[in-house]
Scaffold this motif. Structure first.
Motif, PDB file in Angstrom:
ATOM      1  N   ALA A 137      -7.023  13.428  -4.008  1.00 56.82           N
ATOM      2  CA  ALA A 137      -7.107  12.113  -3.365  1.00 56.82           C
ATOM      3  C   ALA A 137      -8.562  11.714  -3.164  1.00 56.82           C
ATOM      4  O   ALA A 137      -8.939  10.568  -3.429  1.00 56.82           O
ATOM      5  CB  ALA A 137      -6.375  12.127  -2.031  1.00 56.82           C
ATOM      6  N   ASP A 138      -9.387  12.649  -2.706  1.00 54.39           N
ATOM      7  CA  ASP A 138     -10.811  12.362  -2.515  1.00 54.39           C
ATOM      8  C   ASP A 138     -11.478  11.980  -3.828  1.00 54.39           C
ATOM      9  O   ASP A 138     -12.224  11.003  -3.904  1.00 54.39           O
ATOM     10  CB  ASP A 138     -11.544  13.573  -1.922  1.00 54.39           C
ATOM     11  N   GLN A 139     -11.203  12.761  -4.877  1.00 52.00           N
ATOM     12  CA  GLN A 139     -11.807  12.489  -6.178  1.00 52.00           C
ATOM     13  C   GLN A 139     -11.377  11.128  -6.724  1.00 52.00           C
ATOM     14  O   GLN A 139     -12.198  10.371  -7.232  1.00 52.00           O
ATOM     15  CB  GLN A 139     -11.430  13.589  -7.178  1.00 52.00           C
ATOM     16  N   LEU A 140     -10.083  10.828  -6.621  1.00 50.46           N
ATOM     17  CA  LEU A 140      -9.578   9.542  -7.115  1.00 50.46           C
ATOM     18  C   LEU A 140     -10.151   8.364  -6.343  1.00 50.46           C
ATOM     19  O   LEU A 140     -10.434   7.319  -6.918  1.00 50.46           O
ATOM     20  CB  LEU A 140      -8.057   9.492  -7.033  1.00 50.46           C
TER      21      LEU A 140
ATOM     22  N   THR B   5       2.320  -2.596   4.003  1.00 51.33           N
ATOM     23  CA  THR B   5       2.776  -2.541   5.393  1.00 51.33           C
ATOM     24  C   THR B   5       3.565  -1.268   5.666  1.00 51.33           C
ATOM     25  O   THR B   5       3.357  -0.594   6.676  1.00 51.33           O
ATOM     26  CB  THR B   5       3.647  -3.783   5.711  1.00 51.33           C
ATOM     27  N   GLU B   6       4.487  -0.926   4.763  1.00 53.57           N
ATOM     28  CA  GLU B   6       5.278   0.295   4.933  1.00 53.57           C
ATOM     29  C   GLU B   6       4.383   1.523   4.908  1.00 53.57           C
ATOM     30  O   GLU B   6       4.514   2.425   5.730  1.00 53.57           O
ATOM     31  CB  GLU B   6       6.344   0.402   3.839  1.00 53.57           C
ATOM     32  N   LEU B   7       3.463   1.553   3.965  1.00 51.01           N
ATOM     33  CA  LEU B   7       2.542   2.677   3.846  1.00 51.01           C
ATOM     34  C   LEU B   7       1.676   2.805   5.094  1.00 51.01           C
ATOM     35  O   LEU B   7       1.501   3.892   5.634  1.00 51.01           O
ATOM     36  CB  LEU B   7       1.675   2.502   2.599  1.00 51.01           C
ATOM     37  N   ALA B   8       1.174   1.675   5.588  1.00 54.70           N
ATOM     38  CA  ALA B   8       0.344   1.690   6.796  1.00 54.70           C
ATOM     39  C   ALA B   8       1.124   2.190   8.004  1.00 54.70           C
ATOM     40  O   ALA B   8       0.601   2.947   8.828  1.00 54.70           O
ATOM     41  CB  ALA B   8      -0.232   0.306   7.062  1.00 54.70           C
ATOM     42  N   ALA B   9       2.389   1.793   8.107  1.00 45.54           N
ATOM     43  CA  ALA B   9       3.216   2.224   9.236  1.00 45.54           C
ATOM     44  C   ALA B   9       3.437   3.734   9.202  1.00 45.54           C
ATOM     45  O   ALA B   9       3.355   4.408  10.234  1.00 45.54           O
ATOM     46  CB  ALA B   9       4.552   1.490   9.222  1.00 45.54           C
ATOM     47  N   VAL B  10       3.692   4.275   8.028  1.00 41.94           N
ATOM     48  CA  VAL B  10       3.902   5.716   7.899  1.00 41.94           C
ATOM     49  C   VAL B  10       2.599   6.466   8.137  1.00 41.94           C
ATOM     50  O   VAL B  10       2.570   7.476   8.835  1.00 41.94           O
ATOM     51  CB  VAL B  10       4.499   6.053   6.515  1.00 41.94           C
TER      52      VAL B  10
ATOM     53  N   THR C 201      -4.552  -4.259  -9.288  1.00 44.31           N
ATOM     54  CA  THR C 201      -5.045  -3.773  -8.005  1.00 44.31           C
ATOM     55  C   THR C 201      -4.773  -2.291  -7.772  1.00 44.31           C
ATOM     56  O   THR C 201      -5.085  -1.774  -6.711  1.00 44.31           O
ATOM     57  CB  THR C 201      -4.426  -4.587  -6.849  1.00 44.31           C
ATOM     58  N   ASP C 202      -4.181  -1.617  -8.726  1.00 47.45           N
ATOM     59  CA  ASP C 202      -3.963  -0.176  -8.651  1.00 47.45           C
ATOM     60  C   ASP C 202      -3.163   0.249  -7.433  1.00 47.45           C
ATOM     61  O   ASP C 202      -3.507   1.209  -6.748  1.00 47.45           O
ATOM     62  CB  ASP C 202      -5.299   0.574  -8.691  1.00 47.45           C
ATOM     63  N   GLU C 203      -2.068  -0.455  -7.159  1.00 48.80           N
ATOM     64  CA  GLU C 203      -1.239  -0.116  -6.006  1.00 48.80           C
ATOM     65  C   GLU C 203      -0.744   1.318  -6.045  1.00 48.80           C
ATOM     66  O   GLU C 203      -0.718   2.005  -5.020  1.00 48.80           O
ATOM     67  CB  GLU C 203      -0.027  -1.058  -5.894  1.00 48.80           C
ATOM     68  N   ILE C 204      -0.344   1.774  -7.213  1.00 47.58           N
ATOM     69  CA  ILE C 204       0.198   3.129  -7.338  1.00 47.58           C
ATOM     70  C   ILE C 204      -0.896   4.150  -7.055  1.00 47.58           C
ATOM     71  O   ILE C 204      -0.683   5.124  -6.325  1.00 47.58           O
ATOM     72  CB  ILE C 204       0.829   3.346  -8.728  1.00 47.58           C
ATOM     73  N   ASN C 205      -2.078   3.927  -7.600  1.00 47.97           N
ATOM     74  CA  ASN C 205      -3.210   4.813  -7.348  1.00 47.97           C
ATOM     75  C   ASN C 205      -3.539   4.861  -5.853  1.00 47.97           C
ATOM     76  O   ASN C 205      -3.702   5.931  -5.274  1.00 47.97           O
ATOM     77  CB  ASN C 205      -4.416   4.336  -8.158  1.00 47.97           C
ATOM     78  N   ASN C 206      -3.602   3.694  -5.233  1.00 46.73           N
ATOM     79  CA  ASN C 206      -3.925   3.634  -3.810  1.00 46.73           C
ATOM     80  C   ASN C 206      -2.854   4.312  -2.962  1.00 46.73           C
ATOM     81  O   ASN C 206      -3.163   5.016  -1.993  1.00 46.73           O
ATOM     82  CB  ASN C 206      -4.105   2.183  -3.364  1.00 46.73           C
ATOM     83  N   MET C 207      -1.602   4.118  -3.326  1.00 51.73           N
ATOM     84  CA  MET C 207      -0.507   4.764  -2.600  1.00 51.73           C
ATOM     85  C   MET C 207      -0.614   6.280  -2.737  1.00 51.73           C
ATOM     86  O   MET C 207      -0.508   7.015  -1.748  1.00 51.73           O
ATOM     87  CB  MET C 207       0.846   4.299  -3.135  1.00 51.73           C
TER      88      MET C 207
ATOM     89  N   MET D  12      -1.506  11.711  -0.690  1.00 48.42           N
ATOM     90  CA  MET D  12      -2.090  13.034  -0.931  1.00 48.42           C
ATOM     91  C   MET D  12      -3.157  13.392   0.086  1.00 48.42           C
ATOM     92  O   MET D  12      -3.411  14.568   0.334  1.00 48.42           O
ATOM     93  CB  MET D  12      -2.672  13.116  -2.351  1.00 48.42           C
ATOM     94  N   ALA D  13      -3.780  12.401   0.706  1.00 47.94           N
ATOM     95  CA  ALA D  13      -4.850  12.659   1.660  1.00 47.94           C
ATOM     96  C   ALA D  13      -4.336  13.080   3.035  1.00 47.94           C
ATOM     97  O   ALA D  13      -5.111  13.528   3.871  1.00 47.94           O
ATOM     98  CB  ALA D  13      -5.739  11.420   1.800  1.00 47.94           C
ATOM     99  N   THR D  14      -3.026  12.954   3.271  1.00 49.53           N
ATOM    100  CA  THR D  14      -2.486  13.342   4.576  1.00 49.53           C
ATOM    101  C   THR D  14      -2.402  14.857   4.684  1.00 49.53           C
ATOM    102  O   THR D  14      -2.490  15.568   3.684  1.00 49.53           O
ATOM    103  CB  THR D  14      -1.078  12.738   4.799  1.00 49.53           C
ATOM    104  N   GLY D  15      -2.183  15.328   5.884  1.00 53.47           N
ATOM    105  CA  GLY D  15      -2.070  16.768   6.117  1.00 53.47           C
ATOM    106  C   GLY D  15      -0.861  17.388   5.440  1.00 53.47           C
ATOM    107  O   GLY D  15      -0.864  18.559   5.093  1.00 53.47           O
ATOM    108  N   ASP D  16       0.186  16.606   5.232  1.00 56.07           N
ATOM    109  CA  ASP D  16       1.396  17.102   4.587  1.00 56.07           C
ATOM    110  C   ASP D  16       1.961  16.010   3.673  1.00 56.07           C
ATOM    111  O   ASP D  16       2.789  15.195   4.088  1.00 56.07           O
ATOM    112  CB  ASP D  16       2.431  17.508   5.640  1.00 56.07           C
TER     113      ASP D  16
END
Length: 151
Positions: A35-38, A90-95, A117-123, A128-132
């Protein structure tokens, strides 16, 4: 991002959602590093990120089995994937608000409407950047809708 990259990232997110066994600390770290690299340089996908992600996936038999099945299903759909099946910002931000706080660096570039806008990449980066990542993916109802669409 191109279709093959999006297919790989979506297959991984859907596979994480279906995974029944918890990820190891090393796997979580590998996904966070990807996630960091991307987020820093999406252009290194082919040379750096993808090979490391695939190695991590292949090292986990359960995840690899889910990944291969899902990737094959996504490849059959190709470009015909309905956009409304992807998690919204919005859904992603809420989670993600329920997860540990993710530090955002820099600024969001202005994107013209006709640009990809690379929605899939951003998602994928956000999950992947979360703890789990598996637990986060399981909380996204849109991924369940997408999985049902594929089946």
């Amino acid at each position: 991002m191109n279709l093959a990259t999006n297919t790989t990232l979506l297959a991984l997110m859907l596979s994480l959602r279906e995974l029944e066994t918890p990820l190891s600390h090393e796997e979580k770290s590998a996904f966070a590093e990807a996630a960091d690299q991307l987020s820093l340089d999406p252009d290194i996908w082919s040379s750096d990120v993808e090979p490391n992600l695939i190695a991590t996936i292949e090292a986990n038999n359960s995840l690899n089995s889910l990944f291969q099945k899902t990737k094959t299903q996504l490849e059959k759909v190709g470009d015909n994937l309905p956009g409304d099946l992807l998690p919204t910002a919005t859904e992603l931000a809420a989670v993600l608000a329920q997860e540990e706080e993710i530090v955002t660096r820099g600024f969001l570039p202005e994107v013209e409407e006709e640009e990809d806008t690379d929605e899939i990449n951003n998602m994928a980066i956000s999950i992947m950047a979360t703890g789990d990542p598996a637990a986060t993916a399981k909380k996204l109802d849109s991924l369940e809708k997408l999985k049902n669409f594929l089946n």
